[in-house]
Design an enzyme around this catalytic site. Structure first.
Site, PDB file in Angstrom:
ATOM      1  CG  ASP A 179      -2.014   1.211   1.288  1.00  0.00           C
ATOM      2  OD1 ASP A 179      -1.378   2.320   1.006  1.00  0.00           O
ATOM      3  OD2 ASP A 179      -3.040   1.091   1.383  1.00  0.00           O
ATOM      4  CG  HIS A 180       1.574   4.464  -3.009  1.00  0.00           C
ATOM      5  ND1 HIS A 180       0.011   4.264  -3.650  1.00  0.00           N
ATOM      6  CD2 HIS A 180       1.850   5.688  -3.219  1.00  0.00           C
ATOM      7  CE1 HIS A 180      -0.291   5.377  -3.756  1.00  0.00           C
ATOM      8  NE2 HIS A 180       0.534   6.224  -3.728  1.00  0.00           N
ATOM      9  CG  HIS A 242      -4.145   4.584  -0.631  1.00  0.00           C
ATOM     10  ND1 HIS A 242      -3.197   3.501  -0.437  1.00  0.00           N
ATOM     11  CD2 HIS A 242      -4.316   4.737  -1.927  1.00  0.00           C
ATOM     12  CE1 HIS A 242      -2.883   3.250  -1.845  1.00  0.00           C
ATOM     13  NE2 HIS A 242      -3.543   4.015  -2.695  1.00  0.00           N
TER      14      HIS A 242
HETATM   15  C1  BG6 Z   1      -3.395   5.112  -6.162  1.00  0.00           C
HETATM   16  C2  BG6 Z   1      -4.661   5.271  -6.997  1.00  0.00           C
HETATM   17  O1  BG6 Z   1      -3.395   4.019  -5.343  1.00  0.00           O
HETATM   18  O2  BG6 Z   1      -3.061   6.438  -5.432  1.00  0.00           O
HETATM   19  C3  BG6 Z   1      -4.607   6.628  -7.642  1.00  0.00           C
HETATM   20  O3  BG6 Z   1      -4.979   4.203  -7.622  1.00  0.00           O
HETATM   21  C4  BG6 Z   1      -4.478   7.827  -6.736  1.00  0.00           C
HETATM   22  O4  BG6 Z   1      -6.097   6.796  -8.153  1.00  0.00           O
HETATM   23  C5  BG6 Z   1      -2.929   7.552  -6.091  1.00  0.00           C
HETATM   24  O5  BG6 Z   1      -4.306   8.894  -7.693  1.00  0.00           O
HETATM   25  C6  BG6 Z   1      -2.836   8.893  -5.269  1.00  0.00           C
HETATM   26  O6  BG6 Z   1      -1.544   8.382  -4.869  1.00  0.00           O
HETATM   27  P1  BG6 Z   1      -0.517   9.653  -4.254  1.00  0.00           P
HETATM   28  O7  BG6 Z   1       0.716   9.069  -3.801  1.00  0.00           O
HETATM   29  O8  BG6 Z   1      -0.350  10.693  -5.442  1.00  0.00           O
HETATM   30  O9  BG6 Z   1      -1.379  10.444  -3.013  1.00  0.00           O
END
Ligand code: BG6
Length: 486
Positions: A179-180, A242
């Protein structure tokens, strides 16, 4: 760190070039990769090793936070890369793959430690995992690990089915689910912020906190991802993973020492205490929205329904706001407001804790503000504490005290660097454990169904706004409002 082979499925895809190669390169520069390692890249394009290495080099010039200055700097890194054109759905290819891996293991004299990264569409996760098992790729004498990234299923039953299939080939402790958001430095910081600061720890409960607000707003729209997003919506794309991870990371009360087990136990226990919202009650606690036409940074942008690949009558949610309650000792009666949306006014990911002000009623000070602790994750990483004090130079205006974590952006590691480094070390603290994923789906499932059955209205909000006005009403019911920057 153990010498190993990194096997990358989907190596000609977007994630690989934007995130994975740059992450590996930066780890390499920081000497955080093993002395000897091999990267075997798989894709459908017919490319030679040299052509593929040139492709990786190009991606570093475009996407790495540190750009290679010259060939000599990047060559020792690229030398480890090999490429194999292979159809991942056919068992034959895996025999050739095993041969290539073993050849390199012999050449480099490294153990049979193998990291399999599936940077492919989720429908291939189970096929690949089973082929890894059946081909003997996963039966080396070293360790094996699997890295996958969401979506893990599109609802509770499909997530369970997928997990059962993965478990035929990999043990739970061999699976690293990315989960990044858990790789963002400020989110990782939450793990220590509370246990390491008695002043915060003492205040981290319903005794002092009036409400918690978690926002992840984006200015981008659906981009070229309508095919995926139409079936996902904000609830599956952001909320189930997230946003709930941010909530867990914020609400944890970790015993010391902070260990992987403690973190996982705490997160699961919080998810179990999350008050369920049943389908028929969804409309009372949840607001779903979809962006209409509007303006972002002065530029006109189309409505979601007019985006390429989107159904003209689409009911997909591009925004969701929800009010949650954690029914456990520390957080009883503290409302938690979560919202996320696309095409909103600003790109901002932040957690705001609003403190109670018991004396306010007795000592009505018209412009007295509540104390706020803001943990900003994006665009800059900082913690801001808003206290009440007057600045005599600014007509007595109140000013927040700021603890700034920001370092120059080329020095700040990217989420994928931190996560790959942890996975290579075998530390799964910042990965989503199956129990968390399952509990999160369990909680979200009635909402997914309520959305599918249209049991709650879809509010259209203008692109460039803070989302539907109804999302403000969620807070007003308890006498609160969203805290923005302005
Ligand atoms: C991803 C989603 O997991 O996270 C995207 O699939 C979203 O739709 C993105 O834009 C947002 O990530 P960050 O790191 O830019 O907040």
């Amino acid at each position: 760190m153990d010498a190993m082979t990194f096997v990358l499925f989907g190596s000609t895809g977007d994630l690989a070039k934007r995130k994975l190669f740059p992450a590996l390169y930066n780890l390499f520069l920081e000497q955080k990769l093993p002395q000897a390692f091999s990267v075997i890249n798989l894709g459908r394009k017919p490319l030679s090793d040299e052509e593929f290495q040139a492709y990786v080099e190009q991606s570093l010039h475009t996407f790495s936070r540190r750009k290679p200055e010259d060939r000599s700097q990047v060559e020792p890194f690229l030398r480890n890369f090999r490429y194999l054109d292979m159809d991942v759905t056919k068992p034959e290819g895996y025999r050739e793959l095993l041969k290539r891996i073993e050849e390199r293991e012999k050449e480099l004299n490294i153990p049979e430690n193998r990291m399999f990264y599936l940077s492919v569409a989720p429908e291939f996760f189970d096929v690949i995992a089973l082929n890894i098992k059946e081909s003997g790729l996963g039966s080396g004498r070293g360790w094996k690990r699997l890295i996958i990234e969401k979506p893990f299923g599109h609802d509770l039953p499909s997530a369970r089915k997928l997990n059962a299939k993965l478990n035929q080939a990999f043990e739970e402790d061999e699976i690293y689910r990315i989960d990044h958001y858990l790789g963002k430095p400020m989110v990782q910081n939450l793990e220590t912020l509370i246990p390491a600061n008695p002043v915060l720890k003492a205040l981290w409960s319903n005794q002092y906190i009036a409400n918690i607000q978690i926002t992840a707003s984006e200015t981008v729209g659906v981009e070229e991802r309508a095919g995926y997003y139409e079936g996902a919506g904000a609830i599956r794309d952001m909320f189930q993973n997230h946003m709930l991870q941010l909530l867990m990371m914020t609400a944890m009360h970790l015993p010391t020492p902070v260990t992987e087990q403690n973190v996982r136990k705490q997160k699961s226990s919080l998810l179990k205490s999350l008050r369920p919202i049943c389908k028929t009650e969804a409309a009372r606690h949840v607001v779903r929205g979809q962006y209409g036409a509007g303006e972002i940074h002065g530029q006109a942008v189309p409505a979601y329904r007019d985006e390429p690949g989107v159904d003209a009558a689409s009911m997909t949610d591009t925004f969701i706001a929800a009010r949650l309650w954690i029914d456990e000792f520390f957080w009883k009666d503290v409302p938690i407001y979560i919202r996320t949306g696309k095409r909103m006014k600003e790109k901002s990911t932040r957690i705001v804790l609003e403190f109670k002000d018991r004396l306010k009623e007795q000592n009505a000070d018209a412009d007295r503000m509540p104390n706020l602790l803001t943990i900003q994750i994006n665009p800059d990483e900082k913690i801001t504490l808003q206290l009440n004090g007057r600045n005599p130079l600014k007509n007595g205006r109140m000013e927040p005290v700021t603890l700034d974590f920001s370092v120059p952006s080329d020095q700040m590691p990217e989420a994928y660097e931190l996560l790959l480094f942890d996975a290579l070390k075998g530390d799964a603290t910042f990965f989503a454990h199956w129990e968390e994923v399952e509990l999160a789906w369990k909680w979200v499932q009635p909402l997914v169904e309520a959305f599918e059955e249209n049991l709650l209205p879809l509010h259209v909000y203008p692109a460039g706004s803070f989302g539907p006005a109804m999302a403000d009403a969620l807070l007003e019911e308890q006498g609160f409002h969203w805290w923005h920057d302005e």
